[in-house]
Structure formats: structure tokens, C-alpha cells
Design a protein around this motif. Structure first.
Motif, PDB file in Angstrom:
ATOM      1  N   GLU A  55      -1.176   3.771  -3.498  1.00  0.00           N
ATOM      2  CA  GLU A  55      -0.572   4.376  -2.304  1.00  0.00           C
ATOM      3  C   GLU A  55      -0.342   3.305  -1.231  1.00  0.00           C
ATOM      4  OE1 GLU A  55       0.643   7.360  -1.325  1.00  0.00           O
ATOM      5  OE2 GLU A  55       0.507   7.971  -3.414  1.00  0.00           O
ATOM      6  N   PHE A  57       0.409   0.131  -1.668  1.00  0.00           N
ATOM      7  CA  PHE A  57       1.643  -0.600  -1.977  1.00  0.00           C
ATOM      8  C   PHE A  57       2.859   0.295  -1.736  1.00  0.00           C
ATOM      9  CE2 PHE A  57      -1.034  -3.484  -4.638  1.00  0.00           C
ATOM     10  CZ  PHE A  57      -0.673  -4.643  -3.996  1.00  0.00           C
ATOM     11  N   ALA A  58       2.734   1.588  -2.116  1.00  0.00           N
ATOM     12  CA  ALA A  58       3.861   2.508  -1.947  1.00  0.00           C
ATOM     13  C   ALA A  58       4.183   2.696  -0.472  1.00  0.00           C
ATOM     14  CB  ALA A  58       3.551   3.845  -2.610  1.00  0.00           C
ATOM     15  N   GLY A  60       4.101   0.372   1.734  1.00  0.00           N
ATOM     16  CA  GLY A  60       4.720  -0.813   2.320  1.00  0.00           C
ATOM     17  C   GLY A  60       3.843  -2.034   2.454  1.00  0.00           C
TER      18      GLY A  60
END
Lengths: 68, 172
Positions: A55, A57-58, A60
Motif C-alpha cells: 500500500e 508503494f501504491a 506513491g
């Protein structure tokens, strides 16, 4: 993007008892370190679930540092 | 450290360079070590560039894969699997990093890959009907695996096929 202007977003999961305290003490003793770290304090590194990292990395993050 | 390796496997199968994740130790008394760790890690990420650059992939494409990986890691039921794996370690008594890496690859890499792949199929189908070839070109699974997964879902009524294109059944 120019390498110099690139400011990576780094997410840090820091353990309350170790790295978080180390970060605190680094601040108190005025050690310099890059300002790219966004800290999330956790009670223990063992609390980290793979979902947290994915999450992160997702949402940003360019890099994720887990510190125990 | 087992979780660390598992995270690396999930990142690998979603196309993110596992080097972007780091697990390190610094005690409360080791402020200089902490600053050093953060400085090195920041430098490394700076060199790798924004998410997607070192990977050579489009950022949006990666975010889509990450969305699949997120539901995959939720669906994986990580804890019971890790518990089973840890039992093996205490029996053998060898906790070196290499052994952990090898065990995780051996026991979990396959499951991670197929789980992330199947979630990715679902995420992609959400955006519209696709043929088997479309999916095989994008998802990191073989055509047979994709076909098998789609047929399994089809039997449950989650997807349907018409004229060679698969559609996601509307959810209510």
C-alpha cells in the motif's frame, strides 16, 4: 526528470523502542540526515504486514525503510 | 526476516524492484548508525529514480499491478503460512539469511506469483472485456494458467466468455 531535482518520497516504518528512539536521539544530538523520510511509528517491526509495504508503494512512496 | 523475504517476493511479482524496500536495525542508542542508514538508503533511492524508472515500466502500469498485489497479499492468509514455515526453521535450527531466502522462494514464490497474477486479471477485467491473448501479453502467467483461472472463475459465475472475450460479471 532531472536527477538533482528528484526528491524521493521515502516511507519509514520505525519501531517505537529502537529506530524511532534512535531518530529522536539523532535529532536531539543534531545529526544531519536527509529530509525525505516520512515516519510511521509502529510498536514493533514484527507488526509489519506485507500489505503495509505494498500500500505504501501504491500510495506513491519511492522507497520504504523498515527499522527495528 | 521471513516477512521481509515474502515482501520481496510480492514486490518482484508486481514488477517493483525489491531493492526499494530495506529492513535494517539500529538500537535506541545508535543515532549515528541510524543517520548513516537513512543517508545511504536515500542516496540509493535517488539513484534509482522515481517508482517505475529503475524498473523501466510505466508508473500507472506499476500502480495497477500494486493494486492487484495488495488484494493478493490480503488474500494470501500470510500469518498461517508463515507459522507453518517457522516450524520448519525451529526443527532445523538454521536461521541464516540465505536459508530463509531459499526457503521462502521454495515454499511461497509460486503461490505469490499465481495469487498476484490472478488478482491482476481481475483488476484488468474491471476496466473492460479482454481476450485471453490480451491478458497473456500483460499478466506474468502462462496462457494455460490464465485460462485455468478464468475457467474456474467462470464456473462460479464471476466471469463470462463471449466471442473469445472475457467479461467480469456485474457485482451487486
Amino acid at each position: 526528470m532531472n536527477q538533482d531535482s528528484f526528491k524521493p518520497k521515502i516511507l519509514g516504518f520505525l519501531c517505537n523502542w529502537c529506530c524511532y528512539a534512535a531518530a529522536d536521539s539523532a535529532g536531539v544530538s543534531r545529526f544531519q540526515y536527509p529530509p525525505n523520510l516520512r515516519t510511521i511509528r509502529i510498536m514493533c517491526t514484527g507488526r509489519i504486514d506485507p500489505v503495509f509495504i505494498i500500500e505504501g508503494f501504491a500510495s506513491g512512496a519511492d522507497g520504504i525503510f523498515a527499522g527495528g | 526476516m521471513i516477512t521481509e523475504e515474502l515482501i520481496r517476493e510480492i514486490l518482484k511479482s508486481s514488477g517493483v524492484d525489491p531493492e526499494r524496500f530495506s529492513l535494517e536495525w539500529a538500537s535506541a542508542a545508535e543515532a549515528p548508525r541510524f543517520t548513516e542508514l537513512i543517508t545511504t538508503f536515500t542516496k540509493k533511492i535517488k539513484e534509482m529514480g522515481p517508482l517505475g524508472q529503475a524498473e523501466g515500466t510505466d508508473r500507472d502500469e506499476l500502480l495497477l499491478k500494486l493494486r492487484a498485489a495488495s488484494s493478493a497479499s490480503a488474500a494470501l492468509k500470510v500469518k498461517p503460512r508463515l507459522r507453518a514455515l517457522t516450524k520448519g526453521f525451529s526443527a532445523e535450527g538454521d536461521y541464516s539469511a540465505d536459508v530463509i531466502k531459499q526457503k521462502v522462494e521454495e515454499k511461497l514464490a509460486g503461490i505469490v506469483k499465481s495469487e498476484v497474477g490472478s488478482q491482476e486479471i481481475l483488476v484488468r477485467l474491471e476496466q473492460g472485456p479482454l481476450s485471453l491473448d490480451d491478458l497473456a501479453g500483460k499478466v506474468n502467467l502462462t496462457a494455460e494458467e490464465i485460462d485455468g483461472f478464468l475457467n474456474k472463475l467462470g464456473k462460479k459465475g464471476h466471469v463470462s466468455e463471449s466471442e473469445g472475450r472475457w467479461t467480469l460479471a456485474p457485482t451487486d
